[in-house]
Design a protein around this motif. Structure first.
Motif: not given
Length: 78
Positions: A56-78
């Protein structure tokens, strides 16, 4: 070369050690539907049977044998 940024060819050599007698081949390549990342399926014939590894190709351009983490919605308080 940084260990986290190894090329796909080096990873295939590391994990499958293909030879002329037992070559490795690209069986499939496509994109992940969830993250639009790329993956490659490599097959290698062995005396004990077929070995298949997904890379699997990750966001940093590296190939790895595990899939990249899925971006999930998140909330933050400012």
């Amino acid at each position: 070369m940084d260990a986290g940024r190894m090329s796909l060819r080096l990873l295939v050599d590391k994990w499958l050690a293909p030879t002329l007698a037992m070559p490795a081949r690209v069986a499939r390549c496509s994109r992940l539907t969830s993250s639009h990342g790329r993956y490659v399926c490599i097959e290698a014939s062995r005396p004990s049977g077929m070995v298949v590894i997904f890379f699997f190709r990750h966001g940093d351009g590296a190939w790895r044998v595990f899939p990249p983490a899925v971006d999930r919605p998140a909330m933050r308080a400012c």
